[in-house]
Design a protein around this motif. Structure first.
Motif, PDB file in Angstrom:
ATOM      1  N   GLY A  43       0.780  -1.234   0.000  1.00 15.04           N
ATOM      2  CA  GLY A  43       0.000   0.000   0.000  1.00 15.04           C
ATOM      3  C   GLY A  43       0.811   1.282   0.000  1.00 15.04           C
ATOM      4  N   GLU A  44       2.115   1.168   0.060  1.00 15.05           N
ATOM      5  CA  GLU A  44       2.963   2.363   0.144  1.00 15.05           C
ATOM      6  C   GLU A  44       2.879   3.233  -1.115  1.00 15.05           C
ATOM      7  OE1 GLU A  44       7.292   3.411   2.064  1.00 15.05           O
ATOM      8  OE2 GLU A  44       7.011   1.448   1.151  1.00 15.05           O
ATOM      9  N   SER A  46       0.373   3.448  -3.289  1.00 16.50           N
ATOM     10  CA  SER A  46      -0.946   4.092  -3.337  1.00 16.50           C
ATOM     11  C   SER A  46      -0.995   5.301  -2.408  1.00 16.50           C
ATOM     12  CB  SER A  46      -2.044   3.105  -2.953  1.00 16.50           C
ATOM     13  OG  SER A  46      -2.088   2.052  -3.868  1.00 16.50           O
ATOM     14  N   LYS A  47      -0.469   5.128  -1.224  1.00 16.05           N
ATOM     15  CA  LYS A  47      -0.444   6.232  -0.247  1.00 16.05           C
ATOM     16  C   LYS A  47       0.397   7.392  -0.787  1.00 16.05           C
ATOM     17  CE  LYS A  47       0.662   6.991   4.622  1.00 16.05           C
ATOM     18  NZ  LYS A  47       1.197   6.335   5.836  1.00 16.05           N
ATOM     19  N   TYR A  48       1.548   7.069  -1.358  1.00 18.57           N
ATOM     20  CA  TYR A  48       2.420   8.088  -1.934  1.00 18.57           C
ATOM     21  C   TYR A  48       1.726   8.821  -3.083  1.00 18.57           C
ATOM     22  CZ  TYR A  48       6.062  10.067  -4.885  1.00 18.57           C
ATOM     23  OH  TYR A  48       6.793  10.910  -5.675  1.00 18.57           O
ATOM     24  N   GLU A  49       1.066   8.078  -3.971  1.00 22.19           N
ATOM     25  CA  GLU A  49       0.393   8.682  -5.121  1.00 22.19           C
ATOM     26  C   GLU A  49      -0.734   9.616  -4.678  1.00 22.19           C
ATOM     27  OE1 GLU A  49       1.188   8.780  -8.238  1.00 22.19           O
ATOM     28  OE2 GLU A  49       2.825   7.362  -8.127  1.00 22.19           O
ATOM     29  N   ARG A  50      -1.492   9.214  -3.667  1.00 19.15           N
ATOM     30  CA  ARG A  50      -2.564  10.090  -3.160  1.00 19.15           C
ATOM     31  C   ARG A  50      -1.989  11.382  -2.606  1.00 19.15           C
ATOM     32  NH1 ARG A  50      -4.505   5.253  -1.244  1.00 19.15           N
ATOM     33  NH2 ARG A  50      -3.769   5.688   0.865  1.00 19.15           N
ATOM     34  N   ARG A  51      -0.923  11.264  -1.826  1.00 15.34           N
ATOM     35  CA  ARG A  51      -0.272  12.449  -1.240  1.00 15.34           C
ATOM     36  C   ARG A  51       0.309  13.342  -2.340  1.00 15.34           C
ATOM     37  NH1 ARG A  51       2.857   9.790   2.260  1.00 15.34           N
ATOM     38  NH2 ARG A  51       4.688   9.930   0.947  1.00 15.34           N
ATOM     39  N   TRP A  54      -2.499  15.180  -4.263  1.00 10.19           N
ATOM     40  CA  TRP A  54      -3.039  16.294  -3.477  1.00 10.19           C
ATOM     41  C   TRP A  54      -2.087  17.492  -3.541  1.00 10.19           C
ATOM     42  CZ3 TRP A  54      -1.558  19.276   0.657  1.00 10.19           C
ATOM     43  CH2 TRP A  54      -2.551  20.066   1.215  1.00 10.19           C
TER      44      TRP A  54
END
Length: 81
Positions: A43-44, A46-51, A54
């Motif tokens: 999940g790292e 995905s979390k990076y891409e969302r951040r 934004w």
């Protein structure tokens, strides 16, 4: 590439489109290396891409609101914000 068409719509110029494509390819390659080398937690990415998305959204609002009309910029109102 969809994002190239989007960049063309705001008329940022061929040089900046080329830089954007180059940066995209570099980022994709680096993420692939990290994944291939098992350097990522589940999940790292995905979390990076969302951040990242934004942050880019926030920066683009500032840049576009400061770019004069006809120079490839959209006001915040034109962006639908």
């Amino acid at each position: 590439m969809t994002f190239v068409r989007q960049l063309d719509l705001i008329d940022i110029g061929k040089t900046r489109v080329g830089i954007a494509v180059r940066d995209y390819i570099r980022a994709f390659t680096q993420r692939s290396r990290w994944s291939d080398d098992n350097l990522l937690l589940p999940g790292e990415i995905s979390k990076y891409e969302r951040r990242r998305a934004w942050t880019l959204c926030q920066r683009s609002r500032v840049v576009c609101s400061r770019t004069p009309p006809g120079r490839g910029g959209l006001t915040v109102a034109q962006q639908g914000a």
